[in-house]
Design a protein around this motif. Structure first.
Motif, mmCIF file in Angstrom:
data_model
loop_
_atom_site.group_PDB
_atom_site.id
_atom_site.type_symbol
_atom_site.label_atom_id
_atom_site.label_comp_id
_atom_site.label_asym_id
_atom_site.label_seq_id
_atom_site.Cartn_x
_atom_site.Cartn_y
_atom_site.Cartn_z
ATOM 1 N N TRP A 144 0.834 -1.199 0.000
ATOM 2 C CA TRP A 144 0.000 0.000 0.000
ATOM 3 C C TRP A 144 0.871 1.252 0.000
ATOM 4 O O TRP A 144 1.967 1.270 0.559
ATOM 5 C CB TRP A 144 -0.921 0.002 1.223
ATOM 6 C CG TRP A 144 -1.970 -1.063 1.151
ATOM 7 C CD1 TRP A 144 -1.792 -2.399 1.384
ATOM 8 C CD2 TRP A 144 -3.333 -0.890 0.778
ATOM 9 N NE1 TRP A 144 -2.970 -3.069 1.183
ATOM 10 C CE2 TRP A 144 -3.931 -2.174 0.826
ATOM 11 C CE3 TRP A 144 -4.108 0.214 0.440
ATOM 12 C CZ2 TRP A 144 -5.279 -2.372 0.521
ATOM 13 C CZ3 TRP A 144 -5.450 0.023 0.141
ATOM 14 C CH2 TRP A 144 -6.025 -1.258 0.176
ATOM 15 N N GLU A 145 0.361 2.287 -0.644
ATOM 16 C CA GLU A 145 1.071 3.565 -0.697
ATOM 17 C C GLU A 145 0.036 4.682 -0.768
ATOM 18 O O GLU A 145 -0.821 4.686 -1.660
ATOM 19 C CB GLU A 145 1.986 3.596 -1.929
ATOM 20 C CG GLU A 145 2.895 4.797 -1.992
ATOM 21 C CD GLU A 145 3.878 4.664 -3.139
ATOM 22 O OE1 GLU A 145 5.029 4.266 -2.897
ATOM 23 O OE2 GLU A 145 3.481 4.948 -4.286
ATOM 24 N N ASN A 146 0.103 5.592 0.201
ATOM 25 C CA ASN A 146 -0.842 6.713 0.256
ATOM 26 C C ASN A 146 -2.295 6.251 0.246
ATOM 27 O O ASN A 146 -3.158 6.825 -0.432
ATOM 28 C CB ASN A 146 -0.596 7.677 -0.908
ATOM 29 C CG ASN A 146 0.801 8.277 -0.880
ATOM 30 O OD1 ASN A 146 1.337 8.584 0.181
ATOM 31 N ND2 ASN A 146 1.401 8.434 -2.053
ATOM 32 N N GLY A 147 -2.541 5.163 0.987
ATOM 33 C CA GLY A 147 -3.903 4.669 1.112
ATOM 34 C C GLY A 147 -4.425 3.888 -0.070
ATOM 35 O O GLY A 147 -5.612 3.543 -0.114
ATOM 36 N N GLU A 148 -3.579 3.596 -1.048
ATOM 37 C CA GLU A 148 -3.984 2.853 -2.238
ATOM 38 C C GLU A 148 -3.119 1.603 -2.391
ATOM 39 O O GLU A 148 -1.928 1.635 -2.077
ATOM 40 C CB GLU A 148 -3.821 3.709 -3.498
ATOM 41 C CG GLU A 148 -4.676 4.968 -3.523
ATOM 42 C CD GLU A 148 -6.123 4.647 -3.836
ATOM 43 O OE1 GLU A 148 -6.391 3.624 -4.494
ATOM 44 O OE2 GLU A 148 -6.995 5.441 -3.418
ATOM 45 N N LYS A 150 -0.627 -0.788 -4.038
ATOM 46 C CA LYS A 150 0.465 -0.438 -4.945
ATOM 47 C C LYS A 150 0.694 -1.548 -5.970
ATOM 48 O O LYS A 150 0.789 -2.721 -5.618
ATOM 49 C CB LYS A 150 1.748 -0.208 -4.142
ATOM 50 C CG LYS A 150 2.943 0.228 -4.972
ATOM 51 C CD LYS A 150 4.155 0.458 -4.084
ATOM 52 C CE LYS A 150 5.378 0.863 -4.900
ATOM 53 N NZ LYS A 150 6.567 1.081 -4.032
ATOM 54 N N LYS A 183 -8.424 -2.865 -2.800
ATOM 55 C CA LYS A 183 -8.899 -1.503 -2.552
ATOM 56 C C LYS A 183 -10.290 -1.513 -1.936
ATOM 57 O O LYS A 183 -10.591 -0.738 -1.016
ATOM 58 C CB LYS A 183 -8.902 -0.718 -3.858
ATOM 59 C CG LYS A 183 -9.324 0.737 -3.675
ATOM 60 C CD LYS A 183 -9.189 1.527 -4.973
ATOM 61 C CE LYS A 183 -9.579 2.987 -4.768
ATOM 62 N NZ LYS A 183 -9.404 3.785 -6.006
#
Length: 260
Positions: A144-148, A150, A183
């Motif tokens: 995950w990165e910035n809530g998304e 990856k 997601k």
């Protein structure tokens, strides 16, 4: 006990006998492979694909852990698979995790070089055997990165899409579908699909805990298989009418590869 485990492992990895019924053959890595009961909760999606198929469809799971397109060829595993293909078989081809590995360099392939060449060879060999190749993008990692979620397979997934388009090969975008599923669930709920355990979560198998963002547990395997089956059912292949996808909304935990 050791002999019994060795026999069980051999049986799990052994190809199924020749059958007159429709067959799905899997060429892949650890994320699709068969595992014996002592490896639970680790499972590959190939172990439960049967739960989305008519009872007369046989799954021949030849996936092996740690293999890339390169090592699957070099170790003779691809030739062994081709030698047992039957006309009418559907062959699911999913590689990429280990092709992207730059630490164990013997596995690595350039996504725009050898990886591309190997995928095209796989397609040609399957078609020569009068079977149907289906390219499958590698199942997404739990990253995950910035809530998304990856994307960990960008150039490799892109190559699969390109080869599928160039050669008019049916495509199962497992990577994209799994990213969408992650997601929808969010970081915490989706973590329960992978080998992500605290020491108190799974004392028997992981007494010290484990943080593995690649390998899936039973729920991850069931979701992966359901996503593959959903795509297969919509591809209008001869096998498609025998596919009845399990629900992707929630996955049961049955303690092994049995079907609900």
């Amino acid at each position: 006990m050791i002999a019994a485990l060795a026999l069980a492992a051999a049986l799990a990895a052994a190809p199924a006998p020749t059958s007159p019924g429709p067959r799905i053959v899997i060429a892949s890595d650890s994320t699709a492979a068969n595992y014996t009961a002592d490896r639970y909760p680790q499972m590959g999606w190939g172990m439960v694909l049967k739960c989305s198929l008519d009872s007369g469809v046989q799954v021949v799971n030849l996936a092996r852990g740690g293999r890339s397109t390169k090592t699957f060829i070099e170790e003779g595993l691809w030739d062994q698979l081709v030698a047992q293909l039957q006309p009418g078989d559907t062959v699911l081809i999913q590689f990429g995790h280990n092709d992207a590995d730059t630490k164990k360099i013997e596995r690595h392939t350039d996504p725009n070089g050898v990886y591309d060449v190997n995928l095209r060879r796989f397609v040609a060999d399957v078609r020569k055997a009068k079977a149907t190749p289906v390219l499958v993008t590698p199942i997404a990692r739990w990253m995950w990165e910035n809530g998304e979620p990856k994307d960990a397979h960008g150039p490799y997934a892109a190559t699969i899409h390109r080869v599928a388009q160039d050669l008019k090969v049916p495509l199962v975008d497992l990577d994209g579908d799994m990213l969408t599923a992650l997601k929808a669930r969010g970081p915490l709920a989706s973590q329960r699909l992978y080998l992500q355990y605290q020491p108190y979560d799974h004392v028997a198998r992981y007494p010290d805990g484990i943080s593995d963002d690649t390998h899936i547990n039973e729920q991850g395997a069931r979701l992966g298989a359901a996503l593959v089956a959903t795509r297969l059912a919509g591809l209008k292949l001869p096998i498609s009418r025998r596919v009845h996808p399990a629900s992707v909304a929630g996955q049961p935990r049955l303690g092994g590869p049995t079907c609900p």
